[in-house]
Design a protein around this motif. Structure first.
Motif, mmCIF file in Angstrom:
data_model
loop_
_atom_site.group_PDB
_atom_site.id
_atom_site.type_symbol
_atom_site.label_atom_id
_atom_site.label_comp_id
_atom_site.label_asym_id
_atom_site.label_seq_id
_atom_site.Cartn_x
_atom_site.Cartn_y
_atom_site.Cartn_z
ATOM 1 N N GLU A 30 62.618 -125.354 -30.369
ATOM 2 C CA GLU A 30 62.413 -124.299 -29.380
ATOM 3 C C GLU A 30 62.356 -122.932 -30.047
ATOM 4 O O GLU A 30 61.540 -122.086 -29.662
ATOM 5 C CB GLU A 30 63.477 -124.308 -28.293
ATOM 6 N N LEU A 31 63.194 -122.700 -31.049
ATOM 7 C CA LEU A 31 63.153 -121.414 -31.739
ATOM 8 C C LEU A 31 61.790 -121.205 -32.398
ATOM 9 O O LEU A 31 61.245 -120.098 -32.372
ATOM 10 C CB LEU A 31 64.265 -121.307 -32.776
ATOM 11 N N PRO A 37 61.896 -113.442 -34.452
ATOM 12 C CA PRO A 37 63.180 -113.421 -35.159
ATOM 13 C C PRO A 37 64.310 -113.655 -34.162
ATOM 14 O O PRO A 37 64.223 -113.258 -33.005
ATOM 15 C CB PRO A 37 63.236 -112.019 -35.758
ATOM 16 N N VAL A 38 65.373 -114.307 -34.628
ATOM 17 C CA VAL A 38 66.428 -114.738 -33.718
ATOM 18 C C VAL A 38 67.790 -114.592 -34.389
ATOM 19 O O VAL A 38 67.920 -114.767 -35.596
ATOM 20 C CB VAL A 38 66.176 -116.195 -33.258
ATOM 21 N N MET A 39 68.800 -114.249 -33.598
ATOM 22 C CA MET A 39 70.162 -114.197 -34.104
ATOM 23 C C MET A 39 70.853 -115.505 -33.737
ATOM 24 O O MET A 39 70.802 -115.944 -32.582
ATOM 25 C CB MET A 39 70.934 -113.025 -33.506
ATOM 26 N N GLU A 86 70.319 -115.737 -29.776
ATOM 27 C CA GLU A 86 69.954 -114.558 -28.986
ATOM 28 C C GLU A 86 68.645 -114.029 -29.553
ATOM 29 O O GLU A 86 68.494 -113.903 -30.766
ATOM 30 C CB GLU A 86 71.032 -113.486 -29.063
ATOM 31 N N VAL A 87 67.701 -113.763 -28.673
ATOM 32 C CA VAL A 87 66.403 -113.251 -29.098
ATOM 33 C C VAL A 87 66.044 -112.049 -28.234
ATOM 34 O O VAL A 87 66.312 -112.033 -27.032
ATOM 35 C CB VAL A 87 65.311 -114.357 -29.020
ATOM 36 N N VAL A 88 65.503 -111.035 -28.866
ATOM 37 C CA VAL A 88 65.004 -109.854 -28.166
ATOM 38 C C VAL A 88 63.491 -109.982 -28.127
ATOM 39 O O VAL A 88 62.858 -110.274 -29.142
ATOM 40 C CB VAL A 88 65.426 -108.557 -28.884
ATOM 41 N N VAL A 175 57.558 -117.866 -37.477
ATOM 42 C CA VAL A 175 56.964 -118.992 -38.193
ATOM 43 C C VAL A 175 55.705 -118.550 -38.920
ATOM 44 O O VAL A 175 54.810 -117.959 -38.323
ATOM 45 C CB VAL A 175 56.635 -120.145 -37.227
ATOM 46 N N THR A 176 55.650 -118.854 -40.203
ATOM 47 C CA THR A 176 54.461 -118.588 -40.988
ATOM 48 C C THR A 176 53.545 -119.793 -40.868
ATOM 49 O O THR A 176 53.956 -120.922 -41.137
ATOM 50 C CB THR A 176 54.821 -118.362 -42.475
ATOM 51 N N THR A 177 52.311 -119.559 -40.429
ATOM 52 C CA THR A 177 51.360 -120.658 -40.268
ATOM 53 C C THR A 177 50.606 -120.884 -41.565
ATOM 54 O O THR A 177 50.668 -120.081 -42.504
ATOM 55 C CB THR A 177 50.357 -120.350 -39.151
ATOM 56 N N ALA A 178 49.840 -121.964 -41.590
ATOM 57 C CA ALA A 178 49.055 -122.297 -42.779
ATOM 58 C C ALA A 178 48.065 -121.190 -43.105
ATOM 59 O O ALA A 178 47.708 -120.985 -44.255
ATOM 60 C CB ALA A 178 48.311 -123.615 -42.556
#
Length: 181
Positions: A30-31, A37-39, A86-88, A175-178
């Motif tokens: 899910e993240l 970016p997430v805490m 937690e995500v903003v 997430v860095t994609t290909a």
């Protein structure tokens, strides 16, 4: 669920800046779907601690530290992560919940995001924009494809996933994609 931040910062204070805060429990999948970016809340020998994950690259997480960013394996991070996050985020429409009573502009935005998710031809959105049974079913299928609660209504988690389909310029990504994004 919009709540207070871990360090006492009221998420509601962010509303004036057009930002929202989502706290809860989730897994890595899910993240990744949030793509922000997430805490994370960690359980350490000294008690609860927090870490901000700036980026996920394959099996590694780039986390912020006081000195500099550090790369940690997701496996090592998972050993201490409680599952709480937690995500903003910034909604791309003026509301954070969409349903039958939503404004046409928000429903139009939703239809366009679902077109992207479904791989449909751009521009097939038809007037009038209604949150009818057919649209609710499309939302439900989208939610199922992302392992979200499939109720056919767009709440914060679903909206964050929809935002991630076409992030606005300047939005930080997790997430860095290909393709190197």
């Amino acid at each position: 669920v919009e709540t207070s931040g871990a360090d006492g910062i009221e998420c509601l204070d962010m509303n004036s800046r057009g930002l929202r805060c989502l706290s809860g429990e989730a897994g890595w999948s899910e993240l990744r779907g949030f793509n922000l970016p997430v805490m994370l809340t960690l359980e350490t020998p000294g008690g609860k601690d927090y870490v901000v994950v700036r980026r996920l690259i394959n099996a590694d997480a780039v986390v912020m530290t006081d000195a500099a960013d550090a790369t940690v394996s997701i496996g090592a991070l998972s050993e201490h992560w409680t599952g709480e996050f937690e995500v903003v985020w910034r909604p791309q429409v003026k509301v954070t919940n969409l349903g039958p009573d939503s404004e046409q502009s928000a429903i139009r935005w939703l239809m366009k995001r679902l077109e992207i998710a479904e791989g449909s031809e751009a521009g097939i959105v038809t007037l009038p924009y209604r949150y009818d049974a057919a649209l609710r079913e499309r939302v439900r299928r989208f939610q199922e494809s992302r392992s979200l609660v499939a109720d056919g209504l767009v709440g914060a988690r679903t909206m964050i996933h929809l935002n991630a389909l076409a992030p606005e310029a300047g939005t930080p990504i997790l997430v860095t994609t290909a393709g190197g994004v």
